[in-house]
Write an enzyme that holds these catalytic residues in place. Structure first.
Site, PDB file in Angstrom:
ATOM      1  N   GLU A 153     -46.362 -24.391  81.664  1.00 67.06           N
ATOM      2  CA  GLU A 153     -45.118 -24.903  82.198  1.00 67.06           C
ATOM      3  C   GLU A 153     -44.887 -24.417  83.625  1.00 67.06           C
ATOM      4  O   GLU A 153     -45.218 -23.288  83.973  1.00 67.06           O
ATOM      5  CB  GLU A 153     -43.962 -24.463  81.300  1.00 67.06           C
ATOM      6  CG  GLU A 153     -44.053 -25.151  79.955  1.00 67.06           C
ATOM      7  CD  GLU A 153     -43.015 -24.669  78.953  1.00 67.06           C
ATOM      8  OE1 GLU A 153     -42.672 -25.450  78.065  1.00 67.06           O
ATOM      9  OE2 GLU A 153     -42.547 -23.538  79.061  1.00 67.06           O
ATOM     10  N   CYS A 189     -41.234 -21.860  89.885  1.00 64.54           N
ATOM     11  CA  CYS A 189     -41.668 -20.746  89.043  1.00 64.54           C
ATOM     12  C   CYS A 189     -42.975 -21.166  88.377  1.00 64.54           C
ATOM     13  O   CYS A 189     -42.991 -22.136  87.607  1.00 64.54           O
ATOM     14  CB  CYS A 189     -40.560 -20.495  88.012  1.00 64.54           C
ATOM     15  SG  CYS A 189     -40.961 -19.233  86.825  1.00 64.54           S
ATOM     16  N   CYS A 214     -49.528 -14.808  77.001  1.00 65.79           N
ATOM     17  CA  CYS A 214     -49.603 -13.478  77.629  1.00 65.79           C
ATOM     18  C   CYS A 214     -49.968 -12.481  76.540  1.00 65.79           C
ATOM     19  O   CYS A 214     -49.492 -12.584  75.404  1.00 65.79           O
ATOM     20  CB  CYS A 214     -48.271 -13.104  78.258  1.00 65.79           C
ATOM     21  SG  CYS A 214     -48.313 -11.486  79.086  1.00 65.79           S
ATOM     22  N   CYS A 253     -44.207  -8.020  75.431  1.00 65.00           N
ATOM     23  CA  CYS A 253     -42.893  -7.414  75.671  1.00 65.00           C
ATOM     24  C   CYS A 253     -41.971  -7.915  74.561  1.00 65.00           C
ATOM     25  O   CYS A 253     -42.039  -9.078  74.160  1.00 65.00           O
ATOM     26  CB  CYS A 253     -42.375  -7.785  77.055  1.00 65.00           C
ATOM     27  SG  CYS A 253     -43.466  -7.166  78.358  1.00 65.00           S
ATOM     28  N   CYS A 281     -39.705 -11.237  74.969  1.00 65.95           N
ATOM     29  CA  CYS A 281     -40.264 -12.375  75.716  1.00 65.95           C
ATOM     30  C   CYS A 281     -40.969 -13.348  74.783  1.00 65.95           C
ATOM     31  O   CYS A 281     -41.855 -12.959  74.015  1.00 65.95           O
ATOM     32  CB  CYS A 281     -41.250 -11.858  76.752  1.00 65.95           C
ATOM     33  SG  CYS A 281     -42.135 -13.165  77.619  1.00 65.95           S
ATOM     34  N   CYS A 334     -36.295 -17.840  82.243  1.00 63.56           N
ATOM     35  CA  CYS A 334     -37.254 -16.733  82.132  1.00 63.56           C
ATOM     36  C   CYS A 334     -37.493 -16.366  80.679  1.00 63.56           C
ATOM     37  O   CYS A 334     -36.552 -16.181  79.927  1.00 63.56           O
ATOM     38  CB  CYS A 334     -36.691 -15.482  82.777  1.00 63.56           C
ATOM     39  SG  CYS A 334     -36.940 -15.437  84.505  1.00 63.56           S
TER      40      CYS A 334
HETATM   41  N1  SAH Z   1     -45.420 -11.234  83.268  1.00 63.63           N
HETATM   42  C1  SAH Z   1     -44.649 -11.077  84.424  1.00 63.63           C
HETATM   43  C2  SAH Z   1     -44.078 -12.370  84.968  1.00 63.63           C
HETATM   44  C3  SAH Z   1     -43.535 -13.380  83.990  1.00 63.63           C
HETATM   45  S1  SAH Z   1     -42.027 -13.019  83.169  1.00 63.63           S
HETATM   46  C4  SAH Z   1     -43.548 -10.047  84.212  1.00 63.63           C
HETATM   47  O1  SAH Z   1     -43.343  -9.652  83.064  1.00 63.63           O
HETATM   48  O2  SAH Z   1     -42.947  -9.634  85.196  1.00 63.63           O
HETATM   49  C5  SAH Z   1     -40.762 -13.182  84.431  1.00 63.63           C
HETATM   50  C6  SAH Z   1     -39.540 -12.317  84.153  1.00 63.63           C
HETATM   51  O3  SAH Z   1     -38.815 -12.794  83.012  1.00 63.63           O
HETATM   52  C7  SAH Z   1     -39.876 -10.870  83.858  1.00 63.63           C
HETATM   53  O4  SAH Z   1     -39.008  -9.983  84.505  1.00 63.63           O
HETATM   54  C8  SAH Z   1     -39.654 -10.811  82.363  1.00 63.63           C
HETATM   55  O5  SAH Z   1     -39.459  -9.505  81.931  1.00 63.63           O
HETATM   56  C9  SAH Z   1     -38.450 -11.695  82.202  1.00 63.63           C
HETATM   57  N2  SAH Z   1     -38.211 -12.151  80.833  1.00 63.63           N
HETATM   58  C10 SAH Z   1     -39.104 -12.309  79.841  1.00 63.63           C
HETATM   59  N3  SAH Z   1     -38.486 -12.746  78.720  1.00 63.63           N
HETATM   60  C11 SAH Z   1     -37.177 -12.866  79.009  1.00 63.63           C
HETATM   61  C12 SAH Z   1     -36.037 -13.305  78.275  1.00 63.63           C
HETATM   62  N4  SAH Z   1     -36.144 -13.723  77.033  1.00 63.63           N
HETATM   63  N5  SAH Z   1     -34.840 -13.316  78.899  1.00 63.63           N
HETATM   64  C13 SAH Z   1     -34.747 -12.929  80.200  1.00 63.63           C
HETATM   65  N6  SAH Z   1     -35.782 -12.521  80.938  1.00 63.63           N
HETATM   66  C14 SAH Z   1     -36.998 -12.482  80.362  1.00 63.63           C
HETATM   67 FE1  SF4 Z   2     -46.083 -11.060  79.414  1.00 60.80          FE
HETATM   68 FE2  SF4 Z   2     -43.599 -11.840  78.886  1.00 60.80          FE
HETATM   69 FE3  SF4 Z   2     -44.152  -9.226  79.159  1.00 60.80          FE
HETATM   70 FE4  SF4 Z   2     -44.218 -10.830  81.324  1.00 60.80          FE
HETATM   71  S1  SF4 Z   2     -42.431 -10.354  80.079  1.00 60.80           S
HETATM   72  S2  SF4 Z   2     -45.762  -9.293  80.732  1.00 60.80           S
HETATM   73  S3  SF4 Z   2     -44.974 -12.756  80.393  1.00 60.80           S
HETATM   74  S4  SF4 Z   2     -44.941 -10.607  77.540  1.00 60.80           S
END
Ligand code: SAH
Ligand code: SF4
Length: 380
Positions: free
Chosen positions: A109, A122, A129, A133, A136, A355
């Site tokens: 996406e 974006c 991934c 986290c 996420c 995000c």
């Molecule tokens: N992997 C990278 C970039 C992609 S995620 C990273 O983790 O930085 C982009 C941003 O969205 C990151 O700051 C991530 O922590 C945040 N993010 C992920 N899941 C989210 C959620 N459910 N709500 C808000 N932010 C989120």
């Molecule tokens: Fe991966 Fe989501 Fe963590 Fe970014 S926030 S490193 S996309 S698992």
């Protein structure tokens, strides 16, 4: 939400086409190498960059400042292969999301966030991934594969085409690597794509308008310092190791002290630059007054900006977003300690375009093998 299915163009042009080298993802240095092997001068690289990225021409026969012989040779051995849209969605707030097909099994996406005076794209760097986290939804999907540099820059190429067709002259003004995937775990393909974004003959975006967001893969942050000058955003999300281990498991391998040191180094030789710290607001988890005070102490000696991100829910998520009042109070505590913060507006809610909500299409989940340990991917 408006969902517009679009025609899927038939896969490639057969096996012979598949073996051709795709020039879309080659930055200037790679193109110069490519043309050197053909016995051509380095300036051919500039010509190709202009044709492919600035003028959006993919057909070699139309590249009229190349000799006829060179055009024929390129037809034979090379191609400019661009991603194909599978789905086009538009949110009521103007945010747009495309699902782009990469191959038979994978799609990613790309999300466009239009604001007055800027169009931010974006983009994704991986299908899924591996880092898991806990808040996420991309992480929950598992990891399938890295995108090639062509597939990464292809997202910008594609969206610029959509914008220009709708409104002549309109182009993406800012790019953030905040879509699917951890960009530093695909360093070798992300860096050439970032170079293309900045190249004056391709997209000509300034280093301040290209931002890489990382969860903190320290060895690659260190490599990045010598490789590029694009802007850096770091997903911190917690002010101490115990909580960060839980939210961002890669912290177990690269704890906060090491992460901060690598970030200091990244901006050390880059005057007037600062790090953007992303901090997702999770109700009752990381959003107390104490957390805010700890965070300000932690970042005291680093030129910083904090981006508070309201948690975006998704099915099966185990968190709730902090209340608006809590987010405001958190931000005020940071401000009192001299730390600038912004609260990200949630965009594209109705198309799951915010995000952490991007899921693309990750069919093969069997390759997940990195639970809590990214060492297997930290190489090359
Ligand atoms: N992997 C990278 C970039 C992609 S995620 C990273 O983790 O930085 C982009 C941003 O969205 C990151 O700051 C991530 O922590 C945040 N993010 C992920 N899941 C989210 C959620 N459910 N709500 C808000 N932010 C989120
Ligand atoms: Fe991966 Fe989501 Fe963590 Fe970014 S926030 S490193 S996309 S698992």
């Amino acid at each position: 939400m408006k969902s517009v299915p679009v025609r899927i163009v038939a896969e490639g042009a057969g096996d012979s086409a598949r073996r051709k080298v795709n020039l879309l993802g080659m930055d200037r240095r790679a193109l110069e190498g490519f043309f050197a092997e053909l016995g051509e001068k380095p300036f051919r690289a500039s010509q190709i960059l202009k044709w492919v990225h600035a003028r959006r021409v993919t057909d070699f026969t139309a590249m009229t400042d190349l000799s006829r012989a060179l055009r024929a040779r390129l037809e034979d051995i090379a191609e400019v292969r661009v991603p194909q849209p599978v789905l086009d969605q538009r949110s009521s707030d103007g945010t747009r999301k495309w699902l782009l097909r990469l191959d038979g099994a994978n799609a990613v996406e790309a999300v466009l966030i239009p604001e007055p005076g800027r169009d931010t794209l974006c983009i994704s760097s991986q299908v899924g991934c591996a880092l898991e986290c806990s808040f996420c939804s991309t992480g929950a999907q598992g990891f399938n594969r890295n995108l090639t540099s062509a597939e990464i820059i292809g997202q910008l190429w594609f969206v610029n085409g959509v914008l220009a067709a709708e409104e002549p002259g309109r182009q993406v003004t800012n790019v953030v690597f905040m879509g699917m995937g951890e960009p530093l775990l695909n360093f070798r393909n992300v860096m050439p794509a970032a170079e293309l974004m900045k190249d004056d003959h391709a997209y000509g975006l300034s280093k301040r308008r290209v931002t890489l967001s990382t969860s903190g893969v320290v060895p690659y942050l260190q490599r990045m310092a010598g490789a590029t000058d694009i802007s850096l955003a770091v997903s911190l999300h917690a002010p101490d190791d115990e909580l960060r281990n839980e939210l961002v498991p890669i912290n177990r391998r690269y704890p906060i002290a090491r992460l901060l040191e690598a970030c200091r180094q990244y901006i050390a030789d880059k005057p007037h630059r600062r790090i953007t710290w992303e901090y997702v607001m999770l109700d009752g988890v990381n959003d107390s007054d104490d957390h805010a005070r700890q965070l300000s102490r932690l970042l005291r000696d680093i030129p910083s900006k904090v981006n508070l991100i309201p948690f975006n829910p998704y099915p099966g998520a185990r968190y709730r977003c902090s209340s608006d009042a809590r987010i405001r109070r958190f931000s005020r505590i940071l401000a009192a300690a001299g730390l600038v913060s912004t609260t990200r507006k949630t965009r594209g809610d109705d198309i799951d375009g915010a995000c952490g909500q991007l899921v693309g299409q990750v069919k093969d989940r069997s390759k997940r093998r990195l639970r809590g340990d990214a060492s297997a991917t930290v190489q090359g």
